[in-house]
Design a protein around this motif. Sequence first.
Motif, short mmCIF file in Angstrom:
data_model
loop_
_atom_site.label_atom_id
_atom_site.label_comp_id
_atom_site.label_asym_id
_atom_site.label_seq_id
_atom_site.Cartn_x
_atom_site.Cartn_y
_atom_site.Cartn_z
N LYS A 1 48.63 49.45 38.24
CA LYS A 1 47.24 49.38 37.79
C LYS A 1 47.03 48.21 36.84
N ARG B 1 44.83 47.57 45.35
CA ARG B 1 45.90 48.59 45.42
C ARG B 1 45.82 49.34 46.73
N GLN B 2 44.59 49.65 47.16
CA GLN B 2 44.41 50.39 48.41
C GLN B 2 44.87 49.54 49.60
N GLN C 1 41.01 48.13 42.13
CA GLN C 1 41.38 49.29 42.93
C GLN C 1 41.47 48.96 44.40
N HIS C 2 40.60 48.05 44.88
CA HIS C 2 40.62 47.75 46.29
C HIS C 2 41.88 47.01 46.68
#
Length: 313
Positions: free
Chosen positions: A15, A29-30, A26-27
């Motif tokens: 993170k 990481r996804q 976040q995108h």
Amino acid sequence: MFCKNCGTPLKDEAKFCPNCGQAVPQHLRQEAQEMPQVQLPPQAKKKSDLWMWIAAAVVVVIVAAGVLFVLPSLRNGEDSQLEDTTPSQTAENTETDTPETTQRIEPEETENTEQEELDTDTDMQPEQDDVETAGLDDYSTVLDPMAFATYSGHHNGFSFCYPEGFYQHMEKQNDEMQETVHFYTEDSDSEAWFTWQKRTDGVSRSAYYQSLYQEYWNDLYHAEKILAKEQTDDGGSRFIVTGYADGGLTIPAYHLVYITDEAVMEMYITYPFETSAEDKNEKWYYVECMYRMCGFSGSARSPRSFQEYLKNS
């Protein structure tokens, strides 16, 4: 996945950037988590393993070849070195060691050793004098005491007289512990023993006198006491016993013993049994002469002639 701020590689689930602390969107990481893992095809793995085994085999072959090549050369070098040194060293050792070994066993030392052994044997064996006898057991030839010879021993007080030419053999043995003179004739019972022996019994003279008197008394058959003095005028102990040396009563014996605090002196005479009155007188006269002319008998009488003996007897 990489940090957008500093470019540091990031884990798919990170993170924040561990280097600069920038937050990871976040995108991103996804996307990283949804991206499929790249795997090598099975054939690629097999090929890489095959090359590894080939490389290892080559290394083994090279090492083995090197060992096989180097080892013989080392052996040849050692053998050649041994061939160069061993013979010369052996020759040198042979040349130097052999004389030393020979010097350790010198002929002179061997001769001396043999001579010492001969000397020892001579000391251990009695000295023997052989004489021509006047006649076998002929006591008529020993009736002149003036013809007797004198023997002076190596120890104080040990002396006696004996008839020369009567006994066939005279054996002498002497050391610091014992001195013995033995007269005898082969195939005859005529014998005379004179002995000096140092005392090592460790008991009193009186006790030794009693013990020795009993022992010599028991040695004779039909023993008789002629003299028994535990204390004599010359400071010793003395006894005389007669009897027979054999159970058949054919060998008369006469035993004189003188004991001091230091030594024991003995005269022991045997002769064949008397065959007649004349033979008996000759033999008894002979024993009397031996007693009177013995240095440790204690007799104060001079030997008398055979005629005087017959007259007074």
